[in-house]
Design a protein around this motif. Structure first.
Motif, PDB file in Angstrom:
ATOM      1  N   ILE A  21       0.838  -1.207   0.000  1.00  0.00           N
ATOM      2  CA  ILE A  21       0.000   0.000   0.000  1.00  0.00           C
ATOM      3  C   ILE A  21       0.870   1.254   0.000  1.00  0.00           C
ATOM      4  O   ILE A  21       0.616   2.213  -0.759  1.00  0.00           O
ATOM      5  CB  ILE A  21      -0.940   0.000   1.217  1.00  0.00           C
ATOM      6  N   CYS A  22       1.895   1.265   0.826  1.00  0.00           N
ATOM      7  CA  CYS A  22       2.785   2.428   0.882  1.00  0.00           C
ATOM      8  C   CYS A  22       3.474   2.668  -0.452  1.00  0.00           C
ATOM      9  O   CYS A  22       3.609   3.817  -0.902  1.00  0.00           O
ATOM     10  CB  CYS A  22       3.810   2.251   2.000  1.00  0.00           C
ATOM     11  N   ASN A  23       3.915   1.605  -1.104  1.00  0.00           N
ATOM     12  CA  ASN A  23       4.555   1.743  -2.415  1.00  0.00           C
ATOM     13  C   ASN A  23       3.565   2.212  -3.469  1.00  0.00           C
ATOM     14  O   ASN A  23       3.898   2.995  -4.364  1.00  0.00           O
ATOM     15  CB  ASN A  23       5.190   0.420  -2.837  1.00  0.00           C
ATOM     16  N   TYR A  24       2.322   1.719  -3.365  1.00  0.00           N
ATOM     17  CA  TYR A  24       1.265   2.161  -4.292  1.00  0.00           C
ATOM     18  C   TYR A  24       1.073   3.667  -4.196  1.00  0.00           C
ATOM     19  O   TYR A  24       1.034   4.376  -5.208  1.00  0.00           O
ATOM     20  CB  TYR A  24      -0.028   1.428  -3.976  1.00  0.00           C
ATOM     21  N   VAL A  25       0.964   4.171  -2.977  1.00  0.00           N
ATOM     22  CA  VAL A  25       0.751   5.607  -2.796  1.00  0.00           C
ATOM     23  C   VAL A  25       1.986   6.391  -3.230  1.00  0.00           C
ATOM     24  O   VAL A  25       1.876   7.432  -3.889  1.00  0.00           O
ATOM     25  CB  VAL A  25       0.399   5.913  -1.322  1.00  0.00           C
ATOM     26  N   LYS A  26       3.153   5.894  -2.879  1.00  0.00           N
ATOM     27  CA  LYS A  26       4.397   6.607  -3.176  1.00  0.00           C
ATOM     28  C   LYS A  26       4.658   6.714  -4.670  1.00  0.00           C
ATOM     29  O   LYS A  26       5.195   7.728  -5.157  1.00  0.00           O
ATOM     30  CB  LYS A  26       5.560   5.898  -2.486  1.00  0.00           C
ATOM     31  N   THR A  27       4.258   5.686  -5.422  1.00  0.00           N
ATOM     32  CA  THR A  27       4.571   5.645  -6.864  1.00  0.00           C
ATOM     33  C   THR A  27       3.344   5.892  -7.733  1.00  0.00           C
ATOM     34  O   THR A  27       3.361   5.570  -8.923  1.00  0.00           O
ATOM     35  CB  THR A  27       5.185   4.281  -7.229  1.00  0.00           C
ATOM     36  N   ILE A  28       2.302   6.462  -7.165  1.00  0.00           N
ATOM     37  CA  ILE A  28       1.045   6.604  -7.899  1.00  0.00           C
ATOM     38  C   ILE A  28       1.217   7.414  -9.175  1.00  0.00           C
ATOM     39  O   ILE A  28       0.543   7.173 -10.180  1.00  0.00           O
ATOM     40  CB  ILE A  28      -0.039   7.242  -6.979  1.00  0.00           C
ATOM     41  N   GLU A  29       2.126   8.390  -9.167  1.00  0.00           N
ATOM     42  CA  GLU A  29       2.309   9.231 -10.354  1.00  0.00           C
ATOM     43  C   GLU A  29       2.830   8.431 -11.544  1.00  0.00           C
ATOM     44  O   GLU A  29       2.668   8.856 -12.689  1.00  0.00           O
ATOM     45  CB  GLU A  29       3.271  10.372 -10.048  1.00  0.00           C
ATOM     46  N   LYS A  30       3.455   7.291 -11.285  1.00  0.00           N
ATOM     47  CA  LYS A  30       4.001   6.491 -12.382  1.00  0.00           C
ATOM     48  C   LYS A  30       2.926   5.659 -13.073  1.00  0.00           C
ATOM     49  O   LYS A  30       3.164   5.110 -14.149  1.00  0.00           O
ATOM     50  CB  LYS A  30       5.101   5.567 -11.849  1.00  0.00           C
ATOM     51  N   ARG A  31       1.761   5.567 -12.466  1.00  0.00           N
ATOM     52  CA  ARG A  31       0.651   4.832 -13.060  1.00  0.00           C
ATOM     53  C   ARG A  31      -0.216   5.786 -13.862  1.00  0.00           C
ATOM     54  O   ARG A  31      -0.271   6.978 -13.573  1.00  0.00           O
ATOM     55  CB  ARG A  31      -0.213   4.178 -11.966  1.00  0.00           C
ATOM     56  N   PRO A  32      -0.922   5.289 -14.855  1.00  0.00           N
ATOM     57  CA  PRO A  32      -1.936   6.134 -15.494  1.00  0.00           C
ATOM     58  C   PRO A  32      -3.079   6.380 -14.515  1.00  0.00           C
ATOM     59  O   PRO A  32      -3.446   5.488 -13.741  1.00  0.00           O
ATOM     60  CB  PRO A  32      -2.392   5.304 -16.697  1.00  0.00           C
ATOM     61  N   ALA A  33      -3.614   7.588 -14.514  1.00  0.00           N
ATOM     62  CA  ALA A  33      -4.696   7.898 -13.581  1.00  0.00           C
ATOM     63  C   ALA A  33      -5.955   7.103 -13.906  1.00  0.00           C
ATOM     64  O   ALA A  33      -6.764   6.822 -13.016  1.00  0.00           O
ATOM     65  CB  ALA A  33      -4.992   9.390 -13.608  1.00  0.00           C
ATOM     66  N   PHE A  34      -6.100   6.723 -15.181  1.00  0.00           N
ATOM     67  CA  PHE A  34      -7.335   6.076 -15.628  1.00  0.00           C
ATOM     68  C   PHE A  34      -7.010   4.807 -16.396  1.00  0.00           C
ATOM     69  O   PHE A  34      -5.963   4.695 -17.031  1.00  0.00           O
ATOM     70  CB  PHE A  34      -8.148   7.032 -16.503  1.00  0.00           C
TER      71      PHE A  34
END
Length: 550
Positions: A19-32
């Protein structure tokens, strides 16, 4: 084989890291999500439940690779669409504890702390919002008849309050009737009143009001708004008087503090004054989004008129970073409210039921999770100052984006963009704005919603996420501006082709001198149709003084 908590000790640590990594790297994922259609998931998963246990590692891997790609990431920096639901980790901790403790929570006796902490948290929140004292529980105001509890959503709160208001209205009608044996009223005489009951909300109110009215089998009437998209108190009064003259029973009025689409705040004092003129009307305030701003002394003027309210709901998950589900709902008269839900069963009775209102009486569900734990952790780990700082940041970032919009003469902000919602449009007709919205959303880089603001189709931009910054909205604005320029160039290209086509047709007309009058008129009519089509596509929907060219 039973899953024991020693496994959880290991797997839980892995999951928290995930979960922490998901939040930390969220910008690297497409928003949609990209290139998905309904039914995408079923072919990727087994058609039946597995017969044998699978490892936690494999299950988490499937979640990451097959399920997560189908998500819209509401905490993403480029998410400006809906009200982003909070995910602050103190509220996540509260939900983890709630799931682990696994209480049923329907009565004080079933888990005393579940009931009492919920009432205490609702008092804390009501005081922070500066709600009228009559919404406090007896724990905080010895003279109070009111109090608050948690609901799953604003729709659930609306349903509970409308049911209670309906129950009160029918009782008032029966008590005021001289002849209790009117024709048509049989054993189920309460139902005979339903077609006469009417509830009211502005045309900009949340859709849940009409939905709940349909479920309650009462009439729903939308009320006109003024030039600022606020409910017109005069229109409400006229509607109520008209319905009374026609034999209907006005029983429920909804005022909105922070409409979902425009962020408009109804003038609660004026609406409340109208309701007070008529006997038996329940005045509810839906402050799901905007009510959170009452925490700021500078925004308290928006709550003027709450002294007229019978009930109110505010959602911390929409603007206070708290994880869903978390709707806080208060009522002025708890005993009058719970009468509509008071169905006794022997196994629910306990010796203290006369001393405290069980949570099961606050709506249709019986069992309840320990929802107030998320508020317990959030309120203590953020504090009032932390929430106020975040709310001020939402205001500042929203106003910054509005400034970027107004600095471009091609655009106009159409709402009062001081509460984290900005409704804006190109100074062109709705068709052009729809085209711009599609161009932006097709990029999958950011995503906006359409809305109607001051009778114009607008693009809606929301900045209520914890890490939303001025830098992020500037980046979004550059993309919007870029596609507005592309659209302008496309319109110019289409216009040039149309003019060229008209010129060719004019040449043909000059060469056809032998055509009779009727034939010439036919060609001229076709020319006019083409010209009108171009004008309809590019002419502003209001006077040029109001909306200039792109």
């Amino acid at each position: 084989m039973a899953k024991n908590y020693e496994e959880f000790r290991t797997h839980g640590k892995v999951l928290i890291d995930y979960i922490c990594n998901y939040v930390k790297t969220i910008e690297k994922r497409p928003a949609f999500y990209e290139n998905l259609k309904p039914g995408f998931l079923a072919p990727q998963l087994p058609s039946d439940m597995p017969e044998n246990p699978e490892s936690f590692t494999n299950v988490l891997l499937d979640f990451d690779q097959k399920i997560l790609p189908g998500m819209v990431h509401g905490i993403h920096p480029d998410f400006f669409t809906f009200f982003g639901t909070g995910n602050a980790y103190p509220s996540v901790i509260g939900d983890m504890l709630s799931g682990a403790i696994a209480t049923v929570g329907f009565s004080w006796a079933s888990s005393p702390s579940v009931t009492e902490l919920e009432y205490i948290m609702l008092d804390w929140y009501a005081k922070a919002l500066n709600l009228p004292d009559f919404f406090l529980s007896i724990n905080s105001n010895k003279n109070s008849k009111g109090g608050g509890a948690l609901q799953a959503s604003a729709t659930d709160a609306m349903m509970s309050f409308m049911i209670a208001a309906r129950d009160r209205a029918i009782k008032q009608q029966k008590n005021g009737r001289r002849d209790s044996h009117q024709p048509g009223l049989g054993g189920n005489e309460d139902a005979a009143y339903l077609p006469k009951l009417v509830c009211y909300a502005s045309v900009n109110a949340h859709g849940c009001v009409e939905k709940v009215a349909n479920l309650c089998m009462v009439k729903y009437r939308s009320v006109k708004v003024d030039a600022d998209d606020k409910m017109k108190a005069s229109a409400l009064e006229n509607a109520i008087r008209e319905d009374l003259e026609n034999g209907f029973i006005p029983f429920f009025v909804v005022g909105t503090s922070g409409t979902t689409e425009q962020g408009a705040f109804d003038e609660l004092d004026k609406i409340g004054e109208v309701c007070s003129k008529f006997q038996g009307i329940w005045f509810h305030v839906d402050a799901s989004y905007g009510g959170n701003f009452f925490m700021l002394p500078s925004k308290r003027y928006l709550s003027v008129g709450l002294n007229y309210a019978d009930s109110i709901n505010v959602n911390p998950n929409k603007l206070l970073l708290t994880a869903a589900d978390c709707t806080c709902a208060w009522v002025k008269d708890v005993q009058g409210f719970v009468e509509a839900f008071d169905v006794e069963a022997l196994y629910l009775k306990h010796q203290y039921e006369e001393s405290i209102v069980d949570l099961r009486h606050w709506g249709t569900p019986l069992s309840r999770r320990f929802r107030s734990l998320k508020l317990f952790f959030m309120f203590r780990m953020y504090g009032l100052e932390g929430f106020q700082a975040f709310l001020n940041k939402v205001i500042d970032v929203g106003e910054h984006f509005a400034t970027l919009v107004t600095s471009d003469s091609r655009f106009r902000v159409k709402n009062d963009a001081k509460n984290g919602i900005v409704c804006f449009r190109l100074n062109r007709n709705d068709h052009v704005n729809e085209s711009l919205l599609k161009m932006i959303n097709d990029t999958k880089k950011i995503h906006l919603l359409p809305t109607i603001c001051k009778k114009k189709m607008c693009l809606r931009f929301v900045v209520n996420r914890e890490y939303c910054s001025e830098a992020q909205v500037k980046r979004a604005w550059l993309l919007i501006s870029h596609y507005a320029t592309n659209l302008r160039d496309e319109i110019k290209r289409r216009r040039a082709l149309s003019i060229e086509g008209q010129a060719e047709e004019n040449d043909e007309l000059n060469q056809e001198n032998s055509l009779n009058f009727k034939d010439r008129m036919t060609i001229e009519t076709n020319e006019s149709a083409v010209k009108k089509s171009i004008q309809d596509d590019e002419t502003p929907t209001v006077a040029p003084k109001d909306e200039s060219a792109v």
